[in-house]
Write an enzyme that holds these catalytic residues in place. Structure first.
Site, PDB file in Angstrom:
ATOM      1  N   HIS A 262      -8.474   9.298  61.294  1.00  0.00           N
ATOM      2  CA  HIS A 262      -8.379   9.155  62.750  1.00  0.00           C
ATOM      3  C   HIS A 262      -7.482  10.254  63.335  1.00  0.00           C
ATOM      4  O   HIS A 262      -7.900  11.032  64.189  1.00  0.00           O
ATOM      5  CB  HIS A 262      -7.826   7.759  63.088  1.00  0.00           C
ATOM      6  CG  HIS A 262      -7.698   7.508  64.556  1.00  0.00           C
ATOM      7  ND1 HIS A 262      -8.586   6.741  65.260  1.00  0.00           N
ATOM      8  CD2 HIS A 262      -6.796   7.942  65.471  1.00  0.00           C
ATOM      9  CE1 HIS A 262      -8.240   6.709  66.539  1.00  0.00           C
ATOM     10  NE2 HIS A 262      -7.151   7.430  66.695  1.00  0.00           N
ATOM     11  N   GLU A 263      -6.266  10.328  62.833  1.00  0.00           N
ATOM     12  CA  GLU A 263      -5.338  11.337  63.360  1.00  0.00           C
ATOM     13  C   GLU A 263      -5.830  12.742  63.014  1.00  0.00           C
ATOM     14  O   GLU A 263      -5.607  13.684  63.770  1.00  0.00           O
ATOM     15  CB  GLU A 263      -3.914  11.097  62.826  1.00  0.00           C
ATOM     16  CG  GLU A 263      -3.308   9.733  63.163  1.00  0.00           C
ATOM     17  CD  GLU A 263      -3.384   9.363  64.643  1.00  0.00           C
ATOM     18  OE1 GLU A 263      -3.360  10.266  65.500  1.00  0.00           O
ATOM     19  OE2 GLU A 263      -3.496   8.152  64.941  1.00  0.00           O
ATOM     20  N   HIS A 266      -8.064  13.888  65.722  1.00  0.00           N
ATOM     21  CA  HIS A 266      -7.266  14.421  66.837  1.00  0.00           C
ATOM     22  C   HIS A 266      -6.748  15.818  66.488  1.00  0.00           C
ATOM     23  O   HIS A 266      -6.749  16.724  67.308  1.00  0.00           O
ATOM     24  CB  HIS A 266      -6.057  13.516  67.111  1.00  0.00           C
ATOM     25  CG  HIS A 266      -6.376  12.227  67.813  1.00  0.00           C
ATOM     26  ND1 HIS A 266      -7.033  12.170  69.013  1.00  0.00           N
ATOM     27  CD2 HIS A 266      -6.098  10.934  67.484  1.00  0.00           C
ATOM     28  CE1 HIS A 266      -7.158  10.893  69.401  1.00  0.00           C
ATOM     29  NE2 HIS A 266      -6.608  10.127  68.483  1.00  0.00           N
ATOM     30  N   GLU A 292     -10.105  10.816  71.956  1.00  0.00           N
ATOM     31  CA  GLU A 292     -10.362   9.642  71.130  1.00  0.00           C
ATOM     32  C   GLU A 292     -11.770   9.698  70.518  1.00  0.00           C
ATOM     33  O   GLU A 292     -12.012   9.148  69.443  1.00  0.00           O
ATOM     34  CB  GLU A 292     -10.156   8.382  71.979  1.00  0.00           C
ATOM     35  CG  GLU A 292      -9.859   7.120  71.209  1.00  0.00           C
ATOM     36  CD  GLU A 292      -8.571   7.156  70.387  1.00  0.00           C
ATOM     37  OE1 GLU A 292      -7.749   8.079  70.548  1.00  0.00           O
ATOM     38  OE2 GLU A 292      -8.404   6.256  69.556  1.00  0.00           O
TER      39      GLU A 292
HETATM   40 ZN    ZN Z   1      -6.378   8.025  68.621  1.00  0.00          ZN
END
Ligand code: ZN
Length: 493
Positions: A262-263, A266, A292
């Site tokens: 997830h990170e 980003h 996101e």
């Molecule tokens: Zn996030």
């Protein structure tokens, strides 16, 4: 380029340097700072923040923007965008009257502790008056910022520029029935035993596995790093220095891995922004929702896919033979894709998650539009949980007191999570059309073609195109929730 634009760019670059130094000190506070450093660090951060505020609200910036605008007809697309974003940032920072900013700071510093206590005791009454004040200040903030249509639009615009209630309502409404249908269908199925996910998995091995996946995704460890912190997040000072954090639990196999992916999503966005935009208002992701979309694309659409695990599962088994040798790929994929209504948003699966967001959005919107009183939140929360997810919280700690956002004074932020899910599915569908053998490549562990496509089409532009324009350019259509519904249907039905 005019003199005014040149001078403006130089001043904005200085502001950006101070702001990123502030960001790095905050990162360090979460990651490495020893406990006794807290007081000095608080002081340093306050000094930097007020300096950044003073520099960015200086009337000279406003004058330079005006002057540069009067010559902007011949500017490049990039310079026009820079000016547009600089103007928007300046107006946002100068429109709020000082007494309102002070009142906000005062109430939110008090609200956090009150919320912690209220949640501990599941006592909404304890939080009610502070929250009423926060909602009231948000209404004043919306008035000061200005809006057309719903006052909630002014708050949405802070996180998802250009998005309005008039666009969101039909978009979110169209998700409700299909998601509820999927959840009901899955609820009737037999549940295998998934306890294999909760065995002992040595943290160092979990971290090594996650870092290998990050490398395969194309995260550049020469231009970034990953550290441990109590909360996973991504921050950075430039495309050439992006910081990720993760946390790891010894008896949970997937939490650290999925938070890394997830990170990492980003982080790839931040590393992918064209280097020459660094230090300008265009350097960085264009909105929270689009940001996101990148994290959720990697975490959910890729990280929970069968194609991904076709390649990675044998490697995971080799790393944890005792724990996983008797678990086949099918069972593993089912285990990491369980869908089950639960009370807590941050622990929920990728389908039910969106109904948690819809509920919060509807409550925030109605508060701003004076259709709902703060004292009515608990009952409304519980009845919406019952309607959307078929479960009712036993107390307000697992109901309307669970999230930190309102205690920070933040309203208008929640929708960006589901915007992220919608855009992730939409972008991925477009990528599949552009790269017909994408899934074959993923099942062979080749993640770079997807990363390159995302960089080429989304990341490199930073904030040059506003979110709606970016979507239109990449997908040839506006935001469309149908792709998310189709993705869930093909995966879960
Ligand atoms: Zn996030």
């Amino acid at each position: 380029m005019t003199k005014a634009l040149q001078t403006l760019k130089e001043k904005l670059a200085v502001i950006s340097d101070f702001a990123t130094a502030e960001g790095l000190l905050s990162w360090d506070m979460e990651v490495y700072m020893p406990p006794k450093g807290a007081e000095a660090r608080g002081r340093q951060l306050t000094t930097l923040a007020s300096h950044v505020h003073a520099l960015s609200t200086d009337s000279e910036i406003g004058r330079l923007i005006e002057e540069a605008f009067s010559h902007s007809d011949n500017y490049s697309v990039e310079d026009k965008a820079l000016l547009r974003e600089a103007k928007k940032d300046y107006e946002r920072d100068t429109k709020l009257p000082a007494p309102l900013v002070e009142a906000f700071a005062k109430i939110t510093s008090e609200a956090h502790l009150t919320w912690v206590e209220a949640r501990k005791n599941a006592d909404f009454k304890h939080f009610e008056s502070v929250l009423t004040r926060i909602v009231d200040l948000n209404k004043q903030k919306a008035d000061a910022l200005g809006y057309e249509g719903s006052p909630y639009n002014a708050l949405l615009d802070l996180y998802e520029p250009g998005l309005t209630v008039a666009q969101l309502d039909p978009l979110f409404e169209s998700l409700k029935a299909p998601l509820q249908d999927i959840i009901k269908t899955i609820a009737g199925r037999e549940k295998p035993d998934f306890s294999f996910l909760k065995q002992e998995f040595p943290p160092d091995k979990q971290l090594a596995f996650g870092q290998q996946v990050l490398k395969d995704m194309g995260f550049d460890f020469e231009a970034g790093r990953q550290d441990l912190a109590p909360h996973p997040f991504c921050s950075g000072t430039s495309p050439s220095d992006v910081r990720l954090t993760t946390r790891v639990y010894p008896n949970d196999l997937v939490s650290a891995l999925f938070s890394s992916m997830h990170e990492g999503g980003h982080g790839l966005y931040e590393q992918g922004v064209a280097l020459h935009l660094d230090g300008t208002p265009l350097g960085g992701g264009v909105s929270l929702g689009i940001h996101e979309s990148q994290s959720r694309l990697w975490e959910n659409i890729i990280g929970r896919s069968r194609a991904f695990w076709t390649y990675y599962y044998p490697k995971l088994q080799a790393m944890f033979p005792e724990q996983l040798n008797k678990v086949d790929l099918d069972l593993f994929c089912q285990g990491i894709n369980q869908v089950k209504p639960s009370m807590i948003r941050v622990e929920s699966d990728e389908v039910t998650y969106n109904l948690h967001i819809l509920l919060r959005y509807e409550i925030e919107r109605d508060l701003l539009e004076n259709k709902l009183k703060v004292s009515d939140i608990p009952d409304l929360w519980n009845s919406k949980m019952h309607d959307y997810l078929g479960i009712t919280p036993e107390n307000h700690a697992e109901g309307c007191l669970q999230d930190i956002h309102w205690s920070h004074g933040t309203l208008g932020y929640f929708p960006t999570y589901t915007i992220g899910n919608i855009c992730a599915a939409q972008f991925y569908k477009t990528a599949q059309t552009a790269l017909p053998d994408l899934e074959t490549q993923i099942s062979a562990g080749k993640l770079l073609p997807l990363r390159e496509w995302l960089k080429e089409n989304i990341h490199q532009y930073g904030r040059i195109y506003e979110p709606s324009e970016l979507l239109q350019r990449v997908c040839q259509e506006p935001m469309n929730s149908q792709y998310l519904v189709d993705y869930f249907k093909s995966k879960f039905l």
